[in-house]
Design an enzyme around this catalytic site. Structure first.
Site, short mmCIF file in Angstrom:
data_model
loop_
_atom_site.label_atom_id
_atom_site.label_comp_id
_atom_site.label_asym_id
_atom_site.label_seq_id
_atom_site.Cartn_x
_atom_site.Cartn_y
_atom_site.Cartn_z
N PHE A 12 35.54 41.97 48.40
CA PHE A 12 34.92 42.83 47.38
C PHE A 12 33.71 42.13 46.74
O PHE A 12 32.55 42.53 46.95
CB PHE A 12 36.00 43.19 46.35
CG PHE A 12 35.52 43.75 45.06
CD1 PHE A 12 34.57 44.76 45.02
CD2 PHE A 12 36.02 43.26 43.85
CE1 PHE A 12 34.13 45.29 43.80
CE2 PHE A 12 35.61 43.79 42.64
CZ PHE A 12 34.65 44.78 42.61
N ILE A 13 33.95 41.06 46.00
CA ILE A 13 32.84 40.39 45.29
C ILE A 13 31.94 39.67 46.30
O ILE A 13 30.71 39.71 46.19
CB ILE A 13 33.39 39.40 44.24
CG1 ILE A 13 34.26 40.13 43.22
CG2 ILE A 13 32.23 38.69 43.53
CD1 ILE A 13 35.02 39.23 42.27
N THR A 37 41.15 38.97 56.36
CA THR A 37 42.52 39.36 56.02
C THR A 37 42.48 40.86 55.71
O THR A 37 41.44 41.50 55.85
CB THR A 37 43.01 38.62 54.76
OG1 THR A 37 42.24 39.07 53.64
CG2 THR A 37 42.89 37.11 54.91
N THR A 131 38.31 32.37 38.15
CA THR A 131 38.77 33.50 37.34
C THR A 131 39.10 33.09 35.91
O THR A 131 39.48 31.94 35.66
CB THR A 131 40.04 34.10 38.00
OG1 THR A 131 40.61 35.06 37.12
CG2 THR A 131 41.10 33.03 38.28
N ASP A 132 39.04 34.05 35.01
CA ASP A 132 39.45 33.78 33.62
C ASP A 132 40.97 33.66 33.49
O ASP A 132 41.48 33.20 32.46
CB ASP A 132 38.92 34.86 32.67
CG ASP A 132 39.44 36.26 32.97
OD1 ASP A 132 40.16 36.45 33.98
OD2 ASP A 132 39.13 37.18 32.19
N GLU A 133 41.70 34.05 34.55
CA GLU A 133 43.18 34.01 34.46
C GLU A 133 43.70 32.58 34.36
O GLU A 133 44.85 32.38 33.98
CB GLU A 133 43.81 34.74 35.66
CG GLU A 133 43.43 36.20 35.68
CD GLU A 133 44.37 37.08 36.50
OE1 GLU A 133 45.44 36.61 36.90
OE2 GLU A 133 44.01 38.24 36.72
N TYR A 156 49.17 33.40 41.39
CA TYR A 156 47.73 33.51 41.69
C TYR A 156 46.92 32.62 40.76
O TYR A 156 46.12 31.79 41.20
CB TYR A 156 47.26 34.98 41.56
CG TYR A 156 45.75 35.11 41.45
CD1 TYR A 156 44.92 34.81 42.53
CD2 TYR A 156 45.16 35.51 40.24
CE1 TYR A 156 43.54 34.92 42.42
CE2 TYR A 156 43.77 35.61 40.12
CZ TYR A 156 42.96 35.32 41.21
OH TYR A 156 41.59 35.42 41.11
N LYS A 160 44.57 29.25 41.45
CA LYS A 160 43.14 29.16 41.13
C LYS A 160 42.89 28.00 40.16
O LYS A 160 41.88 27.30 40.26
CB LYS A 160 42.63 30.48 40.52
CG LYS A 160 42.57 31.65 41.48
CD LYS A 160 41.59 31.48 42.63
CE LYS A 160 40.13 31.59 42.23
NZ LYS A 160 39.22 31.61 43.41
N ASP A 286 57.06 47.09 34.43
CA ASP A 286 55.96 46.16 34.17
C ASP A 286 55.88 45.07 35.24
O ASP A 286 56.87 44.78 35.92
CB ASP A 286 56.18 45.50 32.79
CG ASP A 286 54.86 45.12 32.14
OD1 ASP A 286 53.82 45.16 32.81
OD2 ASP A 286 54.90 44.76 30.94
#
Ligand code: NAD
Ligand code: DAU
Length: 350
Positions: A12-13, A37, A131-133, A156, A160, A286
């Protein structure tokens, strides 16, 4: 001509970054290194596949020998590293795959770069797109800055965070020229419909239930993918060695408000009566360990490099919905086959 290896350029990015570099920088030869992938798709790059300064190489960053050979053969001037397993829900099901690609794959690239760049690190650059995660979750107040302590929660984000630490370690230990950027949630064209916005557009279009996790109260800070790609281009060229930039849109949305807005945009574009698509919203179990809120303070990027987002969320979302409506074939292709099994496994019993 200077060669740049962009990893994950069929995703995507990555496809937006590759396109931007190929079009704006005839002085570079861009090598798109991607395993293809489920998330990688050469159809994302149709418009540039015949450009003279573009080349695609199919390969797995987990394969150290292959990566080492490629680097020896191509002698890249720089690496812009985006290849990753990127979906939090998949990381909950299969964490090891995320360790392999995101951690081992990153270390393989760093080792290959170290091998061919040693003693001349000041002539090269390794850019890690992150990522900000990695910063974990926020409560109701505050924002992530570049000095926020790492506190990842999902497999994930843990992978990262680990890869960010390795990139910094190669700077501190060997003197490699590295840069890292940590970005908030992207949206836009070529977004794989496992992520919230494209999944919702696809389902609304098909009159299928739109799954919203928990009560829909989690908050994400959305950025148009073209603005992320523009920030990467700027940081790659302007950042001082060893620096980090946060990238974000100052654009926080509760999931339920975002999905309600999307429903109303699609009502208008599909000729439905206002409120019709919102009936598809379905609250489901959730996500485990679901981070409540992300918000990026991108002041450093604005003050030091002059970057700000180019579109409002309303403009970006309109463009995105239009793109998905005009690219039915792309959407049909990526939602057939394995996607159906993935969808069943994630949502059938939720
Ligand atoms: P994506 O899942 O759409 O694409 C990932 C790409 O990497 C695919 O083309 C895939 O084929 C390739 N890839 C995966 N494993 C590989 C391997 N072992 N070897 C070679 N190629 C491999 O991801 P995305 O959303 O475009 O994200 C790109 C990068 O940006 C990731 O590093 C992600 O962590 C980061 N990021 C994403 C977002 C977001 O909102 N999507 C936000 C911030 C940062
Ligand atoms: O913050 C940057 C990160 O943003 C990137 O590093 C990741 O690669 C990218 O996938 C994205 O992670 P999120 O988990 O925030 O994105 P996702 O689109 O999966 O989910 C966005 C929010 O929507 C999140 O709160 C979970 C929720 N959600 C998601 C899906 C797929 C739903 O409510 N329903 C869904 O079906």
């Amino acid at each position: 001509m200077k060669k740049i290896i962009i990893t994950g350029g069929a995703g995507f990015i990555g496809s937006h970054v590759v396109r931007r570099f190929v079009k704006n920088h005839p002085e570079y030869h861009i090598i798109n290194l991607d395993k293809l992938t489920y998330a990688g798709n050469l159809a994302n790059l149709k418009d540039i596949e015949n450009e003279p300064n573009y080349q695609f190489v199919k390969g797995d960053i987990v394969d150290a020998a292959f990566i080492q050979n490629l680097f020896e053969q191509e002698q890249p001037y720089a690496v812009i590293h985006l290849a990753a397993e990127s979906h939090v829900d998949r990381s909950i099901v299969n964490p090891l795959e995320f360790v392999m690609t995101n951690v081992i794959g990153t270390v393989n690239l760093l080792n290959a770069a170290r091998h061919i760049w040693k003693d001349k690190y000041n002539e090269h650059r390794f850019y890690h797109v992150s990522t900000d995660e990695v910063y974990g979750t926020l409560g109701e107040d505050g924002m992530f800055t570049e000095t926020t302590a790492y506190d990842p929660h999902s497999p994930y984000s843990a992978s990262k965070a680990s890869s960010d630490h390795f990139v910094r370690a190669y700077h501190d230990t060997y003197g490699m020229d590295v840069v890292i950027s940590n970005c908030s949630n992207n949206y836009g064209s070529f977004h794989f419909p496992e992520k919230l916005i494209p999944l919702a557009i696809h389902n609304i279009k098909q009159n299928k239930a739109v799954p919203v996790y928990g009560k829909g109260e989690n908050i994400r800070d959305w950025l148009w993918v073209e603005d992320h790609a523009r920030a990467i281009e700027l940081i790659f060229h302007e950042a001082k060695t060893g620096t980090t930039y946060n990238i974000g849109g100052h654009n926080e949305w509760k999931n339920i408000d975002l999905i309600t807005l999307l429903c109303s945009i699609l009502d208008r574009k599909l000729g439905r009566t206002e409120g019709e698509s919102a009936k598809l919203i379905t609250f489901v179990t959730d996500r485990a360990g679901h981070d409540l809120r992300y918000a990026i303070d991108a002041t450093k990027l604005k003050n030091e490099l002059g970057w700000t987002p180019s579109v409002t969320f309303e403009e970006g979302l309109e463009k995105t919905v239009d793109w998905f409506l005009q690219n039915e074939e792309w959407l049909n292709d990526v939602t057939s086959g394995n996607y159906q099994q993935y969808y069943q496994s994630q949502y059938a019993n939720r």
